[in-house]
Design an enzyme around this catalytic site. Structure first.
Site, PDB file in Angstrom:
ATOM      1  N   ARG A 220       0.850  -1.205   0.000  1.00  0.00           N
ATOM      2  CA  ARG A 220       0.000   0.000   0.000  1.00  0.00           C
ATOM      3  C   ARG A 220       0.882   1.250   0.000  1.00  0.00           C
ATOM      4  NH1 ARG A 220      -5.101   2.183   1.466  1.00  0.00           N
ATOM      5  NH2 ARG A 220      -5.051   3.753   3.111  1.00  0.00           N
ATOM      6  N   HIS A 243      -7.996   7.962   2.818  1.00  0.00           N
ATOM      7  CA  HIS A 243      -7.609   8.655   4.040  1.00  0.00           C
ATOM      8  C   HIS A 243      -8.661   9.708   4.394  1.00  0.00           C
ATOM      9  CE1 HIS A 243      -3.021   7.726   3.545  1.00  0.00           C
ATOM     10  NE2 HIS A 243      -3.691   6.752   4.130  1.00  0.00           N
ATOM     11  N   TYR A 252       3.773  11.091   2.578  1.00  0.00           N
ATOM     12  CA  TYR A 252       4.418  10.696   1.323  1.00  0.00           C
ATOM     13  C   TYR A 252       5.101  11.862   0.628  1.00  0.00           C
ATOM     14  CZ  TYR A 252       1.768   6.445   2.051  1.00  0.00           C
ATOM     15  OH  TYR A 252       1.255   5.294   2.604  1.00  0.00           O
TER      16      TYR A 252
END
Length: 271
Positions: A220, A243, A252
């Protein structure tokens, strides 16, 4: 269990409609305090609560307990069970980059899978699917045939009971189709074990460990990392991952910054 705690459990179950797993987690975390200290949680002094929590050395576990305690006391204050609003500060956790694999690393590992058996086809399809969809392992294992249609994945059993639709690469869909055609026993779930029963989380973990030496969740992270590195908009990635908050997805961006730094170091004459 105290009356206040019972009222809180009913509140998160009925009013907030949290998932069964979330309710059980809250109940377990909070009732364990009352069981061990033999005092209703609402009557405990801060020193007693902090003393109880001091045995948890893992900061993530500690913060999970604190989150449950803060939610309980917030409920008690709003419900007028308590005159004061009690809130405990969370432990500071250093921000770490999520572990991820490159596309090449995943490709090389897929070459190790013997696809001459239906179990090998399953392992191959499972790994590609996780990387192609960014699905949580719980979402993946709940997958049924009808959840995939015209290249789209309908995730019905998402975290927080929030459904979402995600496009899936054709190579992953082809791998699943090949596996399903060879699967000897029909089952309502796509992913099955050697007995034909629904695949468990432990079995899925063993599969990714066997070929990639990582947990399913790393795939993921790898999915999200590939999108961010490829220039995808952060809000699009947030929606694809499911999310609730953009803050969760922003971890990220550290990867994106690292890519920019490496580019400057390689290409700029002053680097």
């Amino acid at each position: 269990m105290s009356n206040e705690l019972e009222a809180f459990i009913e509140y998160i179950s009925v009013t907030r409609a949290l998932s069964k797993k979330s309710v059980e987690a809250y109940k377990g975390d909070l009732s364990s305090i009352e069981d061990e200290l033999q005092i209703p949680l609402i009557n405990l002094e801060s020193n007693s609560v902090l003393s109880f929590l001091s045995k948890y050395k893992n900061k993530r576990t500690l913060n999970r307990k604190l989150s449950a305690i803060n939610a309980f006391f917030d409920f008690c204050y709003k419900s007028h069970f308590s005159a004061e609003k009690t809130k405990y500060k969370f432990a500071k956790i250093p921000k770490l980059l999520p572990k991820f694999l490159s596309y090449k690393e995943i490709q090389n590992s897929l070459l190790l899978i013997d696809r001459n058996s239906w179990l090998g086809l399953r392992d191959y399809a499972l790994i590609i699917f996780l990387f192609a969809s960014g699905a949580r392992i719980s979402e993946c294992l709940a997958l049924r045939r009808e959840d995939i249609e015209d290249g789209w994945l309908h995730i019905r059993h998402a975290k927080g009971e929030k459904e979402r639709i995600v496009p899936v690469a054709k190579v992953a869909l082809d791998a699943i189709s090949t596996y399903l055609n060879e699967k000897p026993k029909e089952n309502e779930y796509v992913w099955c074990n050697y007995k034909g029963d629904a695949l468990s989380r432990i079995s899925a973990y063993k599969i990714t460990q066997k070929y990639l030496n990582v947990s399913p969740h790393v795939l993921r992270h790898s999915y999200a990392t590939s999108l961010i590195s490829g220039g995808a908009d952060l809000r699009v990635v947030q929606e694809l991952l499911g999310h609730a908050s953009l803050l969760t997805t922003q971890i990220y961006t550290h990867i994106q910054k690292q890519d920019l730094k490496e580019t400057v170091e390689v290409c700029h004459p002053l680097a």
